[in-house]
Design an enzyme around this catalytic site. Structure first.
Site, PDB file in Angstrom:
ATOM      1  N   ASP A  35       0.811  -1.203   0.000  1.00  0.00           N
ATOM      2  CA  ASP A  35       0.000   0.000   0.000  1.00  0.00           C
ATOM      3  C   ASP A  35       0.852   1.264   0.000  1.00  0.00           C
ATOM      4  OD1 ASP A  35      -2.350  -1.376   0.006  1.00  0.00           O
ATOM      5  OD2 ASP A  35      -2.807  -1.078   2.129  1.00  0.00           O
ATOM      6  N   LYS A  57      -3.622   2.771  -2.417  1.00  0.00           N
ATOM      7  CA  LYS A  57      -4.490   3.889  -2.760  1.00  0.00           C
ATOM      8  C   LYS A  57      -4.207   5.060  -1.824  1.00  0.00           C
ATOM      9  CE  LYS A  57      -8.295   0.949  -4.333  1.00  0.00           C
ATOM     10  NZ  LYS A  57      -7.593  -0.328  -4.311  1.00  0.00           N
ATOM     11  N   MET A 170      -9.752   7.846   7.637  1.00  0.00           N
ATOM     12  CA  MET A 170      -9.810   8.292   6.238  1.00  0.00           C
ATOM     13  C   MET A 170     -10.842   9.407   6.066  1.00  0.00           C
ATOM     14  SD  MET A 170      -9.554   4.532   4.410  1.00  0.00           S
ATOM     15  CE  MET A 170     -10.907   3.873   5.403  1.00  0.00           C
TER      16      MET A 170
END
Length: 529
Positions: A35, A57, A170
């Site tokens: 990641d 991402k 997030m």
């Protein structure tokens, strides 16, 4: 026959917070699909021939669709024995690990899940915020701020009525929206909250606010992602230790692996936040059997680094030479770290200078030999076992005294520069081309540091091209005068650097650097008053 896939949780950020099981598997892996937020230093633990594939991402920069990531994991398992899917935090906490496992199950690919420490708890803990606390919070709730369709966060009315601590992951770009929604549905605008950016990294930052002020605070303080947003009474607590000798101090270290490891432990034990920057690795040159026999025939063996000791004993072992063959040799070590490495191999130094420097070693070794040789220094043979960048002062000092000297170069120091290797592209060409890891992809880089420590003059020369990636708020720190001199040469050629102060450790050792940092930090650290 397919290989086995290991979904490993890399932990909250800092490379030393991965589990022991996870690290062991990572070091064995043939392929690592990782990641975006994975630490550079954790990736440096991979085998030098491992295939590293970035598939992660970040907000607004999705490199691969989830379905393609799953397919790529399967393709790698068809070609390799050990495939690691390295995910930030824990694979099952908003990491979409479940979707990847469902794909593996559907295709009969063997797998194992290795849990990781989630940043939902660890980032807050690192910043001094407990998620539960007696009398304040009996529960905590972890919520994602990033939905599949990108819509607003649902159920804020429900969250506003919950007891305990609310943790939003997030959610950086939605914090004002979350705060407004919680207050709209009845939560007190004076409820404490906090934003923890880059939790557990050297760049960790905590910003305190209330639900009523957080939108404005975000404008003035500008905390950067990745960040965790926490709401509740425990967000007002600060359980960090602020009275260690280096509390709050941000230190970057470059040098050999043995030096950075030793220095990192010392600094962290004293409360500093430490960033081991791209450091020196070694490439052994290799010695022949006759060369080793000649080395053993010398009266003195001189080691100027722990790396030299390790490489020398590896050479003895590979050639089947017993340590008892060194019985006729006396041994000199440049400092305590090298002396300690010798001790690990059952060999104890006959001579270690009080001052950690090759200059000091050369002087005391010369004086010792002249005192013991009965007026015939030419009959004494000294073998220096060191790197290709060894200081010439040892050669000169002994040669001027008429002492026989042989220089055996055991290894080359190299700056670790991890490169993504995509030699095996997916059939549709979706994987990005190979490129060097850079600071815009790795959140631990482009930091502001209070100090940058150099453990050798060769480390200075090798690291200088990277200096533009860090900002120095305090000073550069040299382990000794030779290293400080090398820093001076670089600074004389670069006007941007010559305004940065340079500190030199009074005692040329890791403990000497620690004491130098303590003294300077006491003078410069922000006052609590």
């Amino acid at each position: 026959m397919t290989g086995k896939v290991y979904l490993i949780g890399a932990g909250p950020g800092s490379s030393d917070l991965v589990t022991g099981r996870g690290l062991s598997l990572l070091q064995k892996a043939d392929v690592v699909l990782y990641d975006y937020l994975i630490s550079y230093h954790l990736l440096c633990q991979c085998r030098s021939d491992a295939l590293l594939i970035p598939v992660g991402k970040r907000a607004g920069h999705h490199s691969l669709p989830q379905e393609e990531i799953s397919r790529e994991i399967g393709r790698m398992a068809e070609k390799h024995d050990i495939v690691v899917r390295l995910k930030g935090g824990d694979p099952f906490v908003f990491g979409r690990g479940g979707e990847e496992i469902q794909y593996l199950q559907e295709h009969g690919i063997p797998f194992e899940t290795v849990p990781g420490v989630t940043s939902a708890i660890a980032a807050l803990s690192s910043a001094g915020i407990p998620v539960t606390h007696r009398g304040l919070a009996r529960s905590f709730h972890v919520i994602t701020g990033s939905t599949k369709d990108g819509c607003e966060i649902r159920d804020l009315a429900l969250y506003a009525k919950m007891e305990g601590t609310l943790i939003f992951m997030m959610s950086h770009h939605k914090i004002p929206e979350i705060a407004a929604g919680l207050t709209e549905y009845g939560m007190d605008s004076d409820t404490p909250c906090a934003i923890v950016s880059s939790g557990t990294y050297v760049t960790e930052r905590r910003v305190n606010a209330t639900l009523g002020t957080v939108a404005e605070v975000m404008k003035t303080e500008a905390p950067e992602p990745p960040a965790v947003f926490v709401v509740g009474e425990t967000a007002a607590l600060d359980m960090r230790c602020g009275y260690d000798s280096l509390s709050g101090c941000r230190v970057g270290i470059t040098g050999s692996t043995s030096f950075t490891t030793r220095m990192t432990e010392l600094l962290r034990d004293n409360g500093a936040r430490v960033l081991p920057l791209p450091n020196l690795s070694i490439s052994p040159i290799g010695l022949s059997g006759p060369e080793l026999e000649d080395i053993i025939s010398h009266e003195w063996l001189v080691f100027t680094s722990a790396n030299g000791v390790a490489v020398f004993f590896d050479e003895l072992t590979s050639h089947g030479i017993d340590i008892r063959s060194l019985a006729g040799c006396r041994v000199a070590a440049v400092g305590s770290g090298t002396e300690s490495e010798l001790g690990k191999h059952g060999l104890f130094a006959d001579l270690v200078p009080d001052e950690y420097s090759v200059d000091a070693l050369a002087t005391v070794l010369r004086d010792r030999i002249l005192s013991d040789c009965g007026g015939h220094p030419e009959n004494v043979r000294v073998a220096a076992l060191r790197s290709t960048m060894g200081s010439k002062c040892l050669d000169r000092c002994l040669a001027e005294a008429g002492i026989g000297f042989s220089d055996y170069q055991l290894y080359r120091p190299l700056l670790q520069n991890l490169t993504e290797k995509n030699d095996e592209k997916a059939e549709d060409g979706s994987l990005s081309p190979a490129r060097t890891l850079s600071d815009d992809r790795y959140p631990e880089y482009s930091p502001v540091l209070d100090y940058l420590v150099f453990g050798s003059s060769s480390g200075v020369r090798n690291f200088m091209p990277y200096l533009s990636k860090v900002r120095i708020a305090g000073a550069l720190v040299a382990i000794g005068t030779v290293t400080a001199g090398e820093i001076g040469k670089i600074m004389d050629r670069d006007e941007k650097l010559n305004t940065i102060p340079v500190l030199t450790a009074e005692k040329f050792s890791a403990s000497g650097i620690l004491e130098t940092l303590r003294k300077d930090w006491r003078k410069s650290r922000p006052s609590d008053e």
